[in-house]
Structure formats: C-alpha cells, structure tokens
Design an enzyme around this catalytic site. Structure first.
Site, PDB file in Angstrom:
ATOM      1  N   GLU A  36       1.098  -1.359   0.057  1.00 54.47           N
ATOM      2  CA  GLU A  36       0.073  -0.114  -0.229  1.00 54.47           C
ATOM      3  C   GLU A  36       0.883   0.887   0.070  1.00 54.47           C
ATOM      4  OE1 GLU A  36      -2.592  -0.153   3.389  1.00 54.47           O
ATOM      5  OE2 GLU A  36      -3.855  -1.831   2.427  1.00 54.47           O
ATOM      6  N   LYS A 192       0.117   6.121 -40.467  1.00 51.20           N
ATOM      7  CA  LYS A 192       0.549   4.779 -39.695  1.00 51.20           C
ATOM      8  C   LYS A 192      -0.650   3.972 -39.565  1.00 51.20           C
ATOM      9  CE  LYS A 192       1.499   5.526 -35.130  1.00 51.20           C
ATOM     10  NZ  LYS A 192       2.198   5.889 -33.848  1.00 51.20           N
ATOM     11  N   SER A 223       7.583   5.554 -27.208  1.00 48.95           N
ATOM     12  CA  SER A 223       7.433   4.431 -26.153  1.00 48.95           C
ATOM     13  C   SER A 223       8.162   3.165 -26.451  1.00 48.95           C
ATOM     14  CB  SER A 223       6.155   4.200 -26.063  1.00 48.95           C
ATOM     15  OG  SER A 223       5.725   3.246 -25.099  1.00 48.95           O
TER      16      SER A 223
END
Ligand code: R5P
Length: 293
Positions: A36, A192, A223
C-alpha cells in the site's frame, strides 16, 4: 505558492520553484510492507496555493495514487488552491471503447483528477479523439507545449544541415508543421497503421524525394520505438543522408533507445520524463507559463 516535487519530477519541480522564487518541498512517499502507498506532505499547506509537480512514468499507477493522496491531503489541510502540473500525463491514449467492455481510462483518470485538484496543467498531452482538455476535465485544465523548445534546439544545432522535418503519422501533422514553420524548413508526414502496441506500419502518403537530405523525425512521444524505427526504415530506403529524431516525452521502454540508436540515428528528448537523452529542459517553459496564470 508552495511547489511540491512528487516522486517522478523532483528535479523539475525544484527548478520551477527557483524560477518562480517560491517555497519548495518534496513529498514523502513510501510503501507499506504489503504494497500500500504512504504519502505525507512535508510543508504546511494551510492557506497556500499548492502546486504538485509529477511525471507519470515507470510505476504509473503508484504515481497516480501518490498525487491523488497528496491532492486530497492538501485540500483537507486547508490549501487555498491545489494544482497538478504533469510534465508527462498518462492514460491519454485509451480515449475510446475500441472493443466492447473496455475501460475508457482517459475519462476515468480525468474524473479522478477532478475530485482532488482545482486545476491541472499538462505538458503536451496526447490529445487525439478528444481535441481539448476541457472536453475531458471539469476543473481548469491547461495545456503547455514544449514544441517551441524543439524548434529552438534545431535552430541552435542543426540549421546548417538544411533539415527536413518528418512526422511519423497523421497525428504528428500539427507538431511537424508548427516546428517546420518556426524554423522555416520543409516538412512531410507519413501515415501509420497500428496493428497492436508493438506492430506498426508506416508509409508516405505521396511520392517524395529525400535523397541526400538531412532528416529530423519529430514526435510527441517515443514509447516502444516501433513507430520511429519503421519510419527510419522508410527514410533509409529513400537514401537520406542522415536521420535524427526528437521527441517531447522519451518513455523509451523495452530498450527503445538502444534499438533506435542501432540504426545510426541520434535521439534527443526533453526531460519531461527523466531519460539519458533528455537534453531539452522543460522546467523554464512550465515556470514561465505558471507565472502568467
Ligand atoms: C502515437 O500516436 C504517438 O504520437 C507516438 O507515435 C506513439 O505513441 C509512439 O509509440 P511507440 O514508440 O510505441 O511506437
């Protein structure tokens, strides 16, 4: 104003506080043994204009919980106003239900932010089907762009190459065009088709001659690197002289940076996400915009 640096953006937050000449504090965030999250504000937020600065990379969900806890806590402790500045904000791409039953995470995350901030400021959000942040947020939502910094970087470093700006997909049209106009050079974009996260196809929309030219690919984010790599392959087939690649958000997962560099391509990013090629500092543009608000 009290600027609070969260776990993903403490360096940038410190720079912003320096430029604005206001108080700076760092958040304390840890994990309990069971996983947590524990969050504590280390400065008095009462009656303050509190600004949390975060960049959501790596453990994105932990970073989201951190700002949710911190935003609520600042409000609970009597802050006058609570703002989130995100130098990179996540969950912007799933802005639709592409398959039945899917969570539209862009909208859900926006609703969560509505509940714990008075204002959100995002550096170059990946807006696609939603055109404006105000289509998503009920709170004040502002966009800042770092593209002028990319244009400046090109002007300072690559103008002697008489570069051509290339956007790797139709979405990149707006930033390829703006960058090219600021520099005063030519630009073109590809189209694309994304089959899945790691499988993309790109092609030029019309026949173009780039033989012997120095090309700079400009994208909002890298990415996995597949978009840029497929673009590099198309450019190499056209016998360009050199290829460089500049993006705002260098996420660079799965060795993307190494893979792109293996094609002999120089990569430059901003520091909106900490990364090894983050040569373009966005702190000043964010600080300047904050001073204008
Ligand atoms: C997509 O629309 C974005 O502008 C980027 O081109 C994309 O997110 C890059 O992803 P990747 O590096 O995984 O191909």
């Amino acid at each position: 104003m009290l600027i609070i640096g969260c776990s993903g953006a403490s360096g940038i937050a410190r720079n912003i506080a320096k430029k604005i000449e206001c108080r700076f504090s760092q958040i304390c965030s840890n994990k309990f043994p069971d996983g947590e999250s524990y969050v504590r504000l280390m400065a008095n937020a009462r009656n303050e204009d509190v600004v949390l600065v975060q960049s959501f990379y790596g453990e994105i969900n932990d970073k989201l919980i951190e700002v949710i806890f911190a935003g609520y806590t600042a409000m609970d402790l009597g802050a006058k106003k609570v703002t989130l500045i995100a130098t990179y904000f996540p969950y912007m791409r799933q802005d639709n239900r592409f398959n039945s039953g899917e969570a539209i995470s862009t909208e859900i995350v926006a609703k969560l932010m509505n509940g714990c901030f008075d204002r959100i400021v995002i550096l170059d959000p990946h807006l696609h089907r939603k055109k404006k942040l105000s289509d998503l947020y009920e709170i004040d939502a502002l966009k800042i762009t770092a593209y002028p910094l990319i244009a400046d970087y090109i002007k300072r470093n690559f103008m002697k190459d008489n570069p051509v700006i290339i956007g790797p997909d139709e979405e990149s049209y707006k930033w390829a065009q703006t960058t090219a106009e600021q520099i005063g050079c030519e630009y073109s974009i590809l189209e694309k088709k994304r089959h899945d996260a790691r499988n993309v196809e790109v092609k030029f929309k019309k026949k173009i001659s780039l033989k012997g030219r120095n090309v700079i690919i400009v994208d909002d984010m890298i990415s996995t690197g597949h978009t840029v790599i497929e673009t590099i392959k198309k450019l190499k087939a056209l016998k360009v002289k050199s290829i460089k690649c500049i993006c705002i958000h260098g996420i660079f997962i799965e060795d993307a940076l190494k893979k792109i560099k293996s094609y002999g391509v120089e990569v430059i990013a901003s520091n909106s996400i900490p990364n090894p090629v983050g040569k373009i500092d966005v702190s000043w543009i964010v600080a300047t915009r904050m001073q204008e608000l």
